[in-house]
Write a protein that holds these residues in place. Structure first.
Motif, PDB file in Angstrom:
ATOM      1  N   THR A 114       7.528  38.403  25.255  1.00  0.00           N
ATOM      2  CA  THR A 114       7.918  39.056  24.003  1.00  0.00           C
ATOM      3  C   THR A 114       8.941  38.273  23.204  1.00  0.00           C
ATOM      4  N   HIS A 115       9.786  37.464  23.874  1.00  0.00           N
ATOM      5  CA  HIS A 115      10.880  36.739  23.226  1.00  0.00           C
ATOM      6  C   HIS A 115      11.883  37.690  22.575  1.00  0.00           C
ATOM      7  N   VAL A 116      11.879  38.941  23.003  1.00  0.00           N
ATOM      8  CA  VAL A 116      12.861  39.891  22.489  1.00  0.00           C
ATOM      9  C   VAL A 116      14.208  39.669  23.160  1.00  0.00           C
ATOM     10  N   GLY A 117      14.154  39.210  24.411  1.00  0.00           N
ATOM     11  CA  GLY A 117      15.390  39.059  25.161  1.00  0.00           C
ATOM     12  C   GLY A 117      15.672  40.277  26.017  1.00  0.00           C
ATOM     13  N   ASP A 118      16.553  40.127  26.980  1.00  0.00           N
ATOM     14  CA  ASP A 118      16.897  41.226  27.864  1.00  0.00           C
ATOM     15  C   ASP A 118      17.997  42.084  27.254  1.00  0.00           C
ATOM     16  N   PRO A 119      18.108  43.327  27.705  1.00  0.00           N
ATOM     17  CA  PRO A 119      19.177  44.193  27.193  1.00  0.00           C
ATOM     18  C   PRO A 119      20.558  43.594  27.462  1.00  0.00           C
ATOM     19  N   ALA A 120      21.484  43.861  26.571  1.00  0.00           N
ATOM     20  CA  ALA A 120      22.832  43.303  26.699  1.00  0.00           C
ATOM     21  C   ALA A 120      23.746  44.195  27.520  1.00  0.00           C
ATOM     22  N   THR A 121      23.405  45.475  27.667  1.00  0.00           N
ATOM     23  CA  THR A 121      24.286  46.416  28.368  1.00  0.00           C
ATOM     24  C   THR A 121      23.798  46.624  29.791  1.00  0.00           C
ATOM     25  N   ASP A 122      24.761  46.878  30.700  1.00  0.00           N
ATOM     26  CA  ASP A 122      24.414  47.111  32.105  1.00  0.00           C
ATOM     27  C   ASP A 122      23.594  48.379  32.273  1.00  0.00           C
ATOM     28  N   ALA A 123      23.911  49.407  31.485  1.00  0.00           N
ATOM     29  CA  ALA A 123      23.179  50.674  31.611  1.00  0.00           C
ATOM     30  C   ALA A 123      21.703  50.479  31.281  1.00  0.00           C
ATOM     31  N   ALA A 124      21.420  49.752  30.208  1.00  0.00           N
ATOM     32  CA  ALA A 124      20.032  49.509  29.831  1.00  0.00           C
ATOM     33  C   ALA A 124      19.332  48.618  30.848  1.00  0.00           C
ATOM     34  N   ARG A 125      20.050  47.673  31.423  1.00  0.00           N
ATOM     35  CA  ARG A 125      19.446  46.794  32.423  1.00  0.00           C
ATOM     36  C   ARG A 125      19.011  47.586  33.662  1.00  0.00           C
ATOM     37  N   ILE A 126      19.855  48.517  34.096  1.00  0.00           N
ATOM     38  CA  ILE A 126      19.496  49.348  35.250  1.00  0.00           C
ATOM     39  C   ILE A 126      18.249  50.178  34.943  1.00  0.00           C
ATOM     40  N   LEU A 127      18.192  50.713  33.731  1.00  0.00           N
ATOM     41  CA  LEU A 127      17.022  51.486  33.328  1.00  0.00           C
ATOM     42  C   LEU A 127      15.766  50.617  33.346  1.00  0.00           C
ATOM     43  N   VAL A 128      15.863  49.394  32.839  1.00  0.00           N
ATOM     44  CA  VAL A 128      14.715  48.486  32.811  1.00  0.00           C
ATOM     45  C   VAL A 128      14.298  48.100  34.222  1.00  0.00           C
ATOM     46  N   LEU A 129      15.249  47.931  35.148  1.00  0.00           N
ATOM     47  CA  LEU A 129      14.906  47.606  36.537  1.00  0.00           C
ATOM     48  C   LEU A 129      14.117  48.740  37.188  1.00  0.00           C
ATOM     49  N   GLY A 130      14.547  49.979  36.940  1.00  0.00           N
ATOM     50  CA  GLY A 130      13.794  51.114  37.477  1.00  0.00           C
ATOM     51  C   GLY A 130      12.391  51.178  36.919  1.00  0.00           C
ATOM     52  N   TYR A 131      12.260  50.907  35.622  1.00  0.00           N
ATOM     53  CA  TYR A 131      10.937  50.885  35.002  1.00  0.00           C
ATOM     54  C   TYR A 131      10.093  49.736  35.541  1.00  0.00           C
ATOM     55  N   ALA A 132      10.715  48.575  35.778  1.00  0.00           N
ATOM     56  CA  ALA A 132       9.984  47.426  36.325  1.00  0.00           C
ATOM     57  C   ALA A 132       9.448  47.738  37.722  1.00  0.00           C
ATOM     58  N   MET A 133      10.204  48.491  38.523  1.00  0.00           N
ATOM     59  CA  MET A 133       9.728  48.895  39.844  1.00  0.00           C
ATOM     60  C   MET A 133       8.483  49.770  39.721  1.00  0.00           C
ATOM     61  N   LEU A 134       8.490  50.691  38.782  1.00  0.00           N
ATOM     62  CA  LEU A 134       7.321  51.550  38.550  1.00  0.00           C
ATOM     63  C   LEU A 134       6.110  50.714  38.144  1.00  0.00           C
ATOM     64  N   VAL A 135       6.312  49.765  37.232  1.00  0.00           N
ATOM     65  CA  VAL A 135       5.210  48.923  36.764  1.00  0.00           C
ATOM     66  C   VAL A 135       4.662  48.080  37.902  1.00  0.00           C
ATOM     67  N   LEU A 136       5.529  47.536  38.737  1.00  0.00           N
ATOM     68  CA  LEU A 136       5.094  46.699  39.862  1.00  0.00           C
ATOM     69  C   LEU A 136       4.191  47.468  40.815  1.00  0.00           C
ATOM     70  N   VAL A 137       4.585  48.687  41.163  1.00  0.00           N
ATOM     71  CA  VAL A 137       3.783  49.490  42.089  1.00  0.00           C
ATOM     72  C   VAL A 137       2.450  49.881  41.460  1.00  0.00           C
ATOM     73  N   MET A 138       2.461  50.272  40.188  1.00  0.00           N
ATOM     74  CA  MET A 138       1.224  50.689  39.536  1.00  0.00           C
ATOM     75  C   MET A 138       0.246  49.525  39.396  1.00  0.00           C
ATOM     76  N   ILE A 139       0.760  48.318  39.099  1.00  0.00           N
ATOM     77  CA  ILE A 139      -0.124  47.155  39.001  1.00  0.00           C
ATOM     78  C   ILE A 139      -0.725  46.823  40.354  1.00  0.00           C
ATOM     79  N   SER A 140       0.068  46.933  41.419  1.00  0.00           N
ATOM     80  CA  SER A 140      -0.451  46.670  42.767  1.00  0.00           C
ATOM     81  C   SER A 140      -1.545  47.665  43.137  1.00  0.00           C
ATOM     82  N   MET A 141      -1.337  48.931  42.812  1.00  0.00           N
ATOM     83  CA  MET A 141      -2.350  49.950  43.095  1.00  0.00           C
ATOM     84  C   MET A 141      -3.618  49.697  42.286  1.00  0.00           C
ATOM     85  N   TYR A 142      -3.464  49.304  41.032  1.00  0.00           N
ATOM     86  CA  TYR A 142      -4.631  49.040  40.177  1.00  0.00           C
ATOM     87  C   TYR A 142      -5.427  47.862  40.714  1.00  0.00           C
ATOM     88  N   THR A 143      -4.730  46.796  41.100  1.00  0.00           N
ATOM     89  CA  THR A 143      -5.409  45.598  41.607  1.00  0.00           C
ATOM     90  C   THR A 143      -6.172  45.900  42.881  1.00  0.00           C
TER      91      THR A 143
END
Length: 413
Positions: A114-143
């Protein structure tokens, strides 16, 4: 054979095949061993296996899961935008809008850069990490699931059991027609005096004269197991079940009947012999034939063809269409000349409906020389709907749009 067994002077000592354990046979004095086979009536249909489908890739998840993924991505993107907006930035840092963060989160699902860059705040980064965990599991299940969805063969037919037979063309043994009436099925009865009659019923089914064939379970399972065309299938659970056993004359020694029964029980209990005989010589027909693949996994050796994944190209075509639509409106919004051309078109349409509108709109065009004219969508709306309003505000008129003049302006007859 049955007459010989029931006759005290008969020659038969026992039956070499299974005899129905029924009240009629018990009434004539026959003795039975432990059952060797549980028989019943089943349904044979003629159909073709289908492999995959246009939207097989989307059927991996239920529609509710796809909806939840999209909704979660949108919600996380908006939440990240809120967190980033309320957190003070360092001097020189650029704040990003909500649309950028929504695009950032959606792109995570499909691994798009995306070239948007990562969030600058720690709170947003933690939220993105939790979302990334969800995406990782769902992609593994789909594959893990999608490969079998693309290549696995499945049977698609409107008849799946006795409840689907009423109103359909059903053929059976003439002796079973009365039984089928209990299921509200008006079946056609055919003679069954040997293998030739049995083959005649199967060929009538294969030729499309009937929708289903109802006969004894072992007969139909053997027919499916020996079918080289792989288009005969037994469906539904057995119904009208009954037991088959070895039968003996009335005067046969009870101790010997017990010995036969004991041997049958041991054969099944300790060795699984009856199940082995059924699987090899009834279900598979003794040939080991298998119409469902080599057993090396779902769809082993099967190729994925274009029609199995053509839905992806449909989605791509829709995306291309939306792309050009957005590009069109974006260029109009950014290009003053195109805005003026559209404004003139709207002005001419209004002028065709009433002279007062044309003059009013012409004045709008010359109020700000050298600048893009202000859109007069409200005036056009009023002209179409015939709404009344203040002539100076541009949102009303004295005359409704005349369809005949609009058609003449557009060159329509």
């Amino acid at each position: 054979m049955m007459d010989d067994l029931s006759n005290s002077a008969g020659l038969c000592t026992l039956t070499p095949t299974g005899i129905i354990v029924s009240s009629d046979n018990l009434a004539i004095g026959l003795k039975f061993s432990w059952p060797t086979y549980k028989n019943g009536m089943r349904i044979l249909i003629h159909a073709e296996l289908q492999q995959g489908s246009t939207w097989a890739f989307a059927q991996v998840f239920h529609w509710s899961v796809w909806l939840a993924l999209g909704g979660t991505a949108l919600a996380v993107g908006l939440l990240v935008a809120v967190i980033e907006s309320v957190t003070p930035y360092k001097p020189g840092e650029e704040k990003k809008g909500w649309h950028q963060w929504v695009w950032y989160v959606l792109a995570k699902i499909f691994h798009v850069i995306t070239h948007v860059g990562d969030p600058a705040t720690d709170a947003a980064r933690i939220l993105v990490l939790g979302y990334a965990m969800l995406v990782l599991v769902m992609i593994s299940m789909y594959t893990a699931t999608s490969a079998s969805r693309f290549t696995a063969k499945k049977l698609v037919h409107s008849i799946q059991g006795p409840e689907d037979l009423p109103g359909r063309r059903v053929v059976t043994w003439e002796y079973y027609t009365t039984t089928m009436e209990r299921y509200n099925v008006n079946a056609t009865g055919m003679p069954w005096n040997g293998e030739a009659d049995q083959l005649a019923m199967i060929e009538a089914l294969r030729a499309g004269e009937y929708d289903a064939l109802v006969l004894d379970t072992p007969v139909l399972e053997h027919a499916m197991g020996t079918d080289v065309h792989c288009n005969l299938f037994v469906v539904g659970d057995p119904f009208e079940t009954f037991s088959l056993s070895l039968a003996f004359p009335a005067e046969f020694d009870d101790a010997l009947v017990f010995a036969f029964s004991e041997a049958i029980v041991k054969l099944q209990t300790y060795q699984g012999g009856l199940d082995m005989l059924e699987n090899v010589y009834i279900k598979a027909g003794g040939t080991g034939a298998n119409c469902f693949g080599s057993g090396d996994g779902h769809g082993s050796g099967e190729r994925i063809e274009l029609h199995h994944v053509s839905g992806l190209w449909y989605i791509l075509c829709i995306s291309v269409g939306l792309c050009f639509i957005l590009l069109f409106f974006h260029n109009i919004r950014k290009d003053p000349k195109k805005q003026q051309a559209i404004q003139k078109l709207i002005t001419n349409v209004r002028a065709s409906a009433g002279g007062g509108w044309g003059a009013a709109n012409a004045q709008v065009l010359h109020d700000s020389p050298g600048q893009p004219p202000k859109p007069a969508v409200g005036n056009f709306f009023a002209s179409v709907t015939g709404a009344q309003g203040d002539s100076h505000s541009g949102f009303g008129t004295e005359h409704a749009l005349q369809p005949s003049k609009l058609k003449a302006f557009l060159g329509l007859t």
